[in-house]
Design a protein around this motif. Structure first.
Motif, PDB file in Angstrom:
ATOM      1  N   ALA A  52      17.208  17.877  25.527  1.00 13.64           N
ATOM      2  CA  ALA A  52      15.991  18.677  25.470  1.00 13.64           C
ATOM      3  C   ALA A  52      16.261  19.946  24.671  1.00 13.64           C
ATOM      4  O   ALA A  52      17.405  20.307  24.423  1.00 13.64           O
ATOM      5  CB  ALA A  52      15.531  19.046  26.876  1.00 13.64           C
ATOM      6  N   LEU A  53      15.226  20.601  24.297  1.00 16.60           N
ATOM      7  CA  LEU A  53      15.334  21.902  23.666  1.00 16.60           C
ATOM      8  C   LEU A  53      15.148  22.952  24.736  1.00 16.60           C
ATOM      9  O   LEU A  53      14.136  22.950  25.451  1.00 16.60           O
ATOM     10  CB  LEU A  53      14.246  22.069  22.590  1.00 16.60           C
ATOM     11  CG  LEU A  53      14.142  23.437  21.952  1.00 16.60           C
ATOM     12  CD1 LEU A  53      15.406  23.751  21.155  1.00 16.60           C
ATOM     13  CD2 LEU A  53      12.912  23.522  21.079  1.00 16.60           C
ATOM     14  N   ALA A  54      16.101  23.839  24.890  1.00 18.61           N
ATOM     15  CA  ALA A  54      15.987  24.930  25.861  1.00 18.61           C
ATOM     16  C   ALA A  54      15.327  26.120  25.196  1.00 18.61           C
ATOM     17  O   ALA A  54      15.622  26.440  24.051  1.00 18.61           O
ATOM     18  CB  ALA A  54      17.371  25.330  26.372  1.00 18.61           C
ATOM     19  N   MET A  55      14.421  26.724  25.898  1.00 23.56           N
ATOM     20  CA  MET A  55      13.718  27.898  25.380  1.00 23.56           C
ATOM     21  C   MET A  55      13.785  28.995  26.420  1.00 23.56           C
ATOM     22  O   MET A  55      14.009  28.727  27.603  1.00 23.56           O
ATOM     23  CB  MET A  55      12.266  27.536  25.064  1.00 23.56           C
ATOM     24  CG  MET A  55      12.145  26.428  24.042  1.00 23.56           C
ATOM     25  SD  MET A  55      10.448  25.919  23.763  1.00 23.56           S
ATOM     26  CE  MET A  55       9.940  27.202  22.616  1.00 23.56           C
ATOM     27  N   ARG A  56      13.576  30.239  25.974  1.00 24.43           N
ATOM     28  CA  ARG A  56      13.544  31.347  26.924  1.00 24.43           C
ATOM     29  C   ARG A  56      12.631  32.448  26.403  1.00 24.43           C
ATOM     30  O   ARG A  56      12.344  32.535  25.215  1.00 24.43           O
ATOM     31  CB  ARG A  56      14.928  31.919  27.185  1.00 24.43           C
ATOM     32  CG  ARG A  56      15.456  32.775  26.062  1.00 24.43           C
ATOM     33  CD  ARG A  56      16.735  33.438  26.442  1.00 24.43           C
ATOM     34  NE  ARG A  56      17.259  34.159  25.288  1.00 24.43           N
ATOM     35  CZ  ARG A  56      18.446  34.724  25.277  1.00 24.43           C
ATOM     36  NH1 ARG A  56      19.220  34.651  26.320  1.00 24.43           N
ATOM     37  NH2 ARG A  56      18.842  35.360  24.205  1.00 24.43           N
ATOM     38  N   ARG A  57      12.239  33.282  27.338  1.00 26.71           N
ATOM     39  CA  ARG A  57      11.484  34.491  27.021  1.00 26.71           C
ATOM     40  C   ARG A  57      12.111  35.617  27.837  1.00 26.71           C
ATOM     41  O   ARG A  57      12.189  35.537  29.069  1.00 26.71           O
ATOM     42  CB  ARG A  57      10.028  34.337  27.413  1.00 26.71           C
ATOM     43  CG  ARG A  57       9.225  35.580  27.126  1.00 26.71           C
ATOM     44  CD  ARG A  57       7.780  35.392  27.477  1.00 26.71           C
ATOM     45  NE  ARG A  57       7.048  36.627  27.211  1.00 26.71           N
ATOM     46  CZ  ARG A  57       5.826  36.841  27.600  1.00 26.71           C
ATOM     47  NH1 ARG A  57       5.155  35.900  28.251  1.00 26.71           N
ATOM     48  NH2 ARG A  57       5.244  37.974  27.340  1.00 26.71           N
ATOM     49  N   ARG A  58      12.581  36.633  27.180  1.00 26.88           N
ATOM     50  CA  ARG A  58      13.171  37.775  27.882  1.00 26.88           C
ATOM     51  C   ARG A  58      12.085  38.563  28.600  1.00 26.88           C
ATOM     52  O   ARG A  58      11.029  38.813  28.029  1.00 26.88           O
ATOM     53  CB  ARG A  58      13.912  38.674  26.914  1.00 26.88           C
ATOM     54  CG  ARG A  58      15.168  38.029  26.381  1.00 26.88           C
ATOM     55  CD  ARG A  58      16.088  39.097  25.833  1.00 26.88           C
ATOM     56  NE  ARG A  58      17.322  38.521  25.380  1.00 26.88           N
ATOM     57  CZ  ARG A  58      18.408  38.355  26.143  1.00 26.88           C
ATOM     58  NH1 ARG A  58      18.371  38.719  27.399  1.00 26.88           N
ATOM     59  NH2 ARG A  58      19.499  37.847  25.658  1.00 26.88           N
ATOM     60  N   LEU A  59      12.354  38.929  29.841  1.00 25.28           N
ATOM     61  CA  LEU A  59      11.392  39.675  30.648  1.00 25.28           C
ATOM     62  C   LEU A  59      11.738  41.158  30.743  1.00 25.28           C
ATOM     63  O   LEU A  59      10.920  41.939  31.213  1.00 25.28           O
ATOM     64  CB  LEU A  59      11.305  39.075  32.038  1.00 25.28           C
ATOM     65  CG  LEU A  59      10.874  37.597  32.073  1.00 25.28           C
ATOM     66  CD1 LEU A  59      10.911  37.069  33.487  1.00 25.28           C
ATOM     67  CD2 LEU A  59       9.501  37.430  31.453  1.00 25.28           C
ATOM     68  N   VAL A  60      12.930  41.512  30.351  1.00 21.66           N
ATOM     69  CA  VAL A  60      13.329  42.925  30.345  1.00 21.66           C
ATOM     70  C   VAL A  60      13.984  43.286  29.042  1.00 21.66           C
ATOM     71  O   VAL A  60      14.435  42.483  28.313  1.00 21.66           O
ATOM     72  CB  VAL A  60      14.297  43.269  31.510  1.00 21.66           C
ATOM     73  CG1 VAL A  60      13.591  43.208  32.831  1.00 21.66           C
ATOM     74  CG2 VAL A  60      15.493  42.358  31.504  1.00 21.66           C
TER      75      VAL A  60
END
Length: 146
Positions: free
Chosen positions: A138-146
């Protein structure tokens, strides 16, 4: 082989926090102290296990395995969240042994697969994981919250 005889892989304990901190500092390039490692290991108790590789009593590598229930199935989800072997101990089978122990632990806890993330540009790690049977999933994705 002498390395095989002297290599011990076991779950880390609170007493191992200084060794875990030193390995994490080397791995991540950011200072981690023993108190932080001990606090984190205590918080992970029951969901994530740090396996420590010791050679001649000295910590030379670690592998952290998270095994948790998840919504999509009746079996647990298992993920290797960290794998590191000190540079002077690489290419001697230690990472393979750590991964084999992590997989055995995941299997014993009922997980049918082990997942992991590695960097797109970390070709050395990708080659290692492929050599022991892992493949793209799979492709891992992220969004920084801080």
């Amino acid at each position: 082989m002498e390395m095989e005889e002297s290599l011990v892989i076991r779950p880390a304990t609170a007493a191992d926090a200084p060794a875990v901190a030193a390995l994490l500092t080397d791995f991540n390039g950011e200072p981690t102290d023993a108190a932080a490692s001990a606090r984190r290991m205590a918080a992970m108790e029951g969901t994530e296990t740090v396996l420590l590789a010791l050679r001649g009593g000295a910590a030379v590598g670690l592998c952290s395995l998270r095994v948790v229930p998840f919504l999509s199935a009746d079996h647990p989800y298992a993920e290797v969240t960290e794998l590191y072997v000190a540079p002077q101990h690489r290419r001697q089978g230690i990472a393979r042994r750590l991964m084999a122990e992590a997989e055995a632990l995941a299997r014993a806890k009922g997980a049918p697969a082990v997942y992991l993330l590695t960097g797109f540009r970390n070709e050395t790690a990708q080659a290692f994981y492929r050599s022991i049977g892992y493949g793209d999933y799979a492709l891992a994705m992220r969004r920084r919250l801080v």
